[in-house]
Design a protein around this motif. Structure first.
Motif, PDB file in Angstrom:
ATOM      1  N   ASN A   5       0.835  -1.192   0.000  1.00  0.00           N
ATOM      2  CA  ASN A   5       0.000   0.000   0.000  1.00  0.00           C
ATOM      3  C   ASN A   5       0.869   1.240   0.000  1.00  0.00           C
ATOM      4  O   ASN A   5       2.064   1.172   0.254  1.00  0.00           O
ATOM      5  N   TYR A   6       0.249   2.348  -0.302  1.00  0.00           N
ATOM      6  CA  TYR A   6       0.943   3.623  -0.366  1.00  0.00           C
ATOM      7  C   TYR A   6       0.272   4.618   0.558  1.00  0.00           C
ATOM      8  O   TYR A   6      -0.952   4.670   0.631  1.00  0.00           O
ATOM      9  N   SER A   7       1.074   5.406   1.237  1.00  0.00           N
ATOM     10  CA  SER A   7       0.578   6.549   1.989  1.00  0.00           C
ATOM     11  C   SER A   7       0.824   7.772   1.123  1.00  0.00           C
ATOM     12  O   SER A   7       1.932   7.983   0.631  1.00  0.00           O
ATOM     13  N   VAL A   8      -0.216   8.558   0.953  1.00  0.00           N
ATOM     14  CA  VAL A   8      -0.154   9.692   0.036  1.00  0.00           C
ATOM     15  C   VAL A   8      -0.605  10.950   0.770  1.00  0.00           C
ATOM     16  O   VAL A   8      -1.678  10.982   1.366  1.00  0.00           O
ATOM     17  N   ASP A  14      -4.347  25.391  -4.885  1.00  0.00           N
ATOM     18  CA  ASP A  14      -4.418  26.850  -4.778  1.00  0.00           C
ATOM     19  C   ASP A  14      -3.579  27.412  -3.636  1.00  0.00           C
ATOM     20  O   ASP A  14      -2.928  28.443  -3.789  1.00  0.00           O
ATOM     21  N   THR A  15      -3.605  26.751  -2.497  1.00  0.00           N
ATOM     22  CA  THR A  15      -2.968  27.320  -1.299  1.00  0.00           C
ATOM     23  C   THR A  15      -1.696  26.601  -0.861  1.00  0.00           C
ATOM     24  O   THR A  15      -1.007  27.085   0.037  1.00  0.00           O
ATOM     25  N   ASP A  16      -1.405  25.446  -1.442  1.00  0.00           N
ATOM     26  CA  ASP A  16      -0.288  24.597  -1.021  1.00  0.00           C
ATOM     27  C   ASP A  16      -0.451  24.056   0.399  1.00  0.00           C
ATOM     28  O   ASP A  16       0.476  23.517   0.980  1.00  0.00           O
ATOM     29  N   LYS A  17      -1.629  24.193   0.941  1.00  0.00           N
ATOM     30  CA  LYS A  17      -1.906  23.704   2.290  1.00  0.00           C
ATOM     31  C   LYS A  17      -2.041  22.187   2.284  1.00  0.00           C
ATOM     32  O   LYS A  17      -2.686  21.620   1.405  1.00  0.00           O
ATOM     33  N   LYS A  18      -1.450  21.547   3.279  1.00  0.00           N
ATOM     34  CA  LYS A  18      -1.605  20.099   3.445  1.00  0.00           C
ATOM     35  C   LYS A  18      -3.050  19.812   3.827  1.00  0.00           C
ATOM     36  O   LYS A  18      -3.593  20.425   4.737  1.00  0.00           O
ATOM     37  N   LEU A  19      -3.673  18.903   3.095  1.00  0.00           N
ATOM     38  CA  LEU A  19      -5.078  18.593   3.309  1.00  0.00           C
ATOM     39  C   LEU A  19      -5.304  17.314   4.098  1.00  0.00           C
ATOM     40  O   LEU A  19      -6.147  17.271   4.988  1.00  0.00           O
ATOM     41  N   ASP A  20      -4.556  16.283   3.740  1.00  0.00           N
ATOM     42  CA  ASP A  20      -4.860  14.976   4.306  1.00  0.00           C
ATOM     43  C   ASP A  20      -3.755  13.994   3.950  1.00  0.00           C
ATOM     44  O   ASP A  20      -2.972  14.243   3.037  1.00  0.00           O
ATOM     45  N   ILE A  21      -3.749  12.881   4.642  1.00  0.00           N
ATOM     46  CA  ILE A  21      -2.935  11.730   4.257  1.00  0.00           C
ATOM     47  C   ILE A  21      -3.907  10.580   4.052  1.00  0.00           C
ATOM     48  O   ILE A  21      -4.736  10.302   4.922  1.00  0.00           O
ATOM     49  N   ILE A  22      -3.829   9.971   2.881  1.00  0.00           N
ATOM     50  CA  ILE A  22      -4.693   8.817   2.607  1.00  0.00           C
ATOM     51  C   ILE A  22      -3.825   7.594   2.365  1.00  0.00           C
ATOM     52  O   ILE A  22      -2.656   7.708   1.973  1.00  0.00           O
ATOM     53  N   TYR A  62      -0.025  15.808  -4.928  1.00  0.00           N
ATOM     54  CA  TYR A  62       0.253  14.816  -3.900  1.00  0.00           C
ATOM     55  C   TYR A  62       1.731  14.442  -3.873  1.00  0.00           C
ATOM     56  O   TYR A  62       2.474  14.706  -4.808  1.00  0.00           O
ATOM     57  N   SER A  63       2.102  13.831  -2.769  1.00  0.00           N
ATOM     58  CA  SER A  63       3.412  13.196  -2.682  1.00  0.00           C
ATOM     59  C   SER A  63       3.201  11.835  -2.029  1.00  0.00           C
ATOM     60  O   SER A  63       2.406  11.696  -1.095  1.00  0.00           O
ATOM     61  N   ILE A  64       3.914  10.876  -2.534  1.00  0.00           N
ATOM     62  CA  ILE A  64       3.849   9.536  -1.963  1.00  0.00           C
ATOM     63  C   ILE A  64       4.898   9.448  -0.878  1.00  0.00           C
ATOM     64  O   ILE A  64       6.064   9.767  -1.088  1.00  0.00           O
ATOM     65  N   LEU A  65       4.466   9.078   0.314  1.00  0.00           N
ATOM     66  CA  LEU A  65       5.378   9.039   1.459  1.00  0.00           C
ATOM     67  C   LEU A  65       6.124   7.732   1.547  1.00  0.00           C
ATOM     68  O   LEU A  65       5.752   6.739   1.004  1.00  0.00           O
TER      69      LEU A  65
END
Length: 65
Positions: A5-8, A14-22, A62-65
């Protein structure tokens, strides 16, 4: 190497604000070394997972962690 699995981490375009990790199950056994990894990841895994959330692929990056 294939991951189970991947953590993303999702960010607002628009704001570059971190929204969530899925967390996304690698149901297609996508290999990290695949030359088309990003395209396949987005089309086959990420978009499907985002359909279960309030996020739209066009509104985030997104970025994949």
């Amino acid at each position: 190497m294939t991951s189970n699995n991947y953590s993303v981490q999702l960010y607002c375009q628009d704001t570059d604000k971190k929204l969530d990790i899925i967390h996304i199950n690698n149901s297609i056994n996508l290999d990290d070394e695949n030359e088309n990894f990003t395209e396949l990841f987005e089309q086959e895994l990420l978009v499907n997972k985002l359909n279960e959330t309030k996020y739209n692929i066009d509104d985030i990056y997104y970025s994949i962690l």
